[in-house]
Write an enzyme that holds these catalytic residues in place. Structure first.
Site, PDB file in Angstrom:
ATOM      1  CD  GLU A   1      -2.571  -7.757   3.668  1.00 20.69           C
ATOM      2  OE1 GLU A   1      -2.862  -7.959   4.852  1.00 20.69           O
ATOM      3  OE2 GLU A   1      -2.386  -6.613   3.202  1.00 20.69           O
TER       4      GLU A   1
ATOM      5  CB  ALA B   1      -0.921  -0.003   1.212  1.00 19.91           C
TER       6      ALA B   1
ATOM      7  CD  GLU C   1       2.102  -6.134   5.928  1.00 22.69           C
ATOM      8  OE1 GLU C   1       1.308  -6.110   4.981  1.00 22.69           O
ATOM      9  OE2 GLU C   1       2.807  -7.135   6.191  1.00 22.69           O
TER      10      GLU C   1
ATOM     11  N   GLY D   1       0.360  -5.476   1.095  1.00 20.00           N
ATOM     12  CA  GLY D   1      -0.943  -5.441   0.445  1.00 20.00           C
ATOM     13  C   GLY D   1      -0.953  -6.151  -0.888  1.00 20.00           C
TER      14      GLY D   1
END
Length: 290
Positions: free
Chosen positions: A144, A98, A164, A141
């Site tokens: 994911e 992200a 993360e 992300g």
């Protein structure tokens, strides 16, 4: 979940600073997108192809990109000619996470009251199968997002990770849950707690991806798989997808009950009748999607 270009190997020589996504704008159906490229592929244009297109930012997933992705998914979902969807990025990165600048100043109140990232999993509500064709980095992300798809094909140089922890946070778009279900607790825990990445080969061995292809042929292979799926009855494919996905949400007993109900439901369709008749008559089935 987080933008992770700053966490890529030092061998990259320079660390790319995160690129902020401009304020997103909504697009009418058929309009050009700013952060993605869409087109139909296959002999009968039965495959919807979505390419993430922020190469300078390694396809960092900003809000505008996610909004466009969701709109494109809905467009292909509603298109009766499309039977399956392929989601891909570039050869260097599927998506490196992200956009950090978009989230670095957020507060708990912002995240909680605004349901931050709640629209990221829209892809999981699409009934048509979605194949992720992953080349390069699928981190945070990006990893994911790939795991939200129904099938993952990987290029030989693909890398998967949830780093993360190195940014002082944890995955927030399903990373701890889907990764654990895909590769098991031990490997998932190691990846989440250390931020270490795994190769395409390790990902396949662990069950995260189904097949590995050369970088240059990956997308075409994914399109061929999607086209093969699209040749089947769309309503039956949707039932099969629902049943397989339920295996991750239900007990074995509950899952078997759902499977049986969906199996019985196929007998209410013309396509089930056509498929079995074609088999008995030794001809190719002509499905009508009802």
């Amino acid at each position: 979940m987080a933008a992770l270009r700053a966490l890529l190997p030092r061998a990259c020589n320079s660390l790319l600073s995160p690129v902020r996504c401009p304020e997103f704008r909504r697009f009418a159906s058929g309009a050009n997108f700013q952060y993605i490229i869409t087109e139909k592929k296959g002999k009968n244009s039965s495959v919807g192809l979505i390419q993430l297109n922020r190469p300078k930012a390694l396809n960092a997933l900003c809000n505008g990109l996610i909004e466009e992705l969701n709109q494109a998914l809905e467009t292909f979902e509603e298109d009766p000619a499309v039977g399956a969807i392929v989601l891909t990025g570039g050869e260097k990165a599927f998506a490196a996470g992200a956009d950090i600048k978009e989230m670095q100043n957020r507060t708990f109140q912002d995240c909680y009251s605004g349901k931050f990232l709640s629209h990221w999993d829209h892809i999981t509500r699409i009934k048509k199968p979605v194949i992720a064709a992953v080349n390069g980095y699928a981190l945070g992300g990006g990893c994911e997002l790939a795991m939200m798809c129904d099938i993952i094909y990987a290029g030989e140089k693909a890398q998967f990770g949830q780093p993360e922890i190195l940014l002082g946070t944890i995955p927030g778009a399903g990373g701890t849950q889907r990764l654990t279900r895909a590769v098991g607790k031990s490997l998932a825990m190691e990846m989440v707690l250390t931020g270490d990445r795994i190769s395409a080969q390790d990902a396949k061995q662990a069950g995260l991806v189904s097949k590995i292809f050369p970088v240059e042929t990956l997308v075409e292979e994914a399109i061929q798989c999607a086209e093969k799926i699209a040749n089947n009855s769309k309503i039956i494919v949707a039932m099969a997808k629902e049943s397989v996905n339920a295996a991750f949400e239900m007990t074995l007993t509950e899952g078997n009950k759902l499977e049986k109900k969906l199996f019985y439901s196929t007998f209410a369709t013309d396509d089930r009748r056509e498929g079995m008749s074609a088999f008995v008559e030794k001809r190719k089935a002509n499905f009508k999607d009802h």
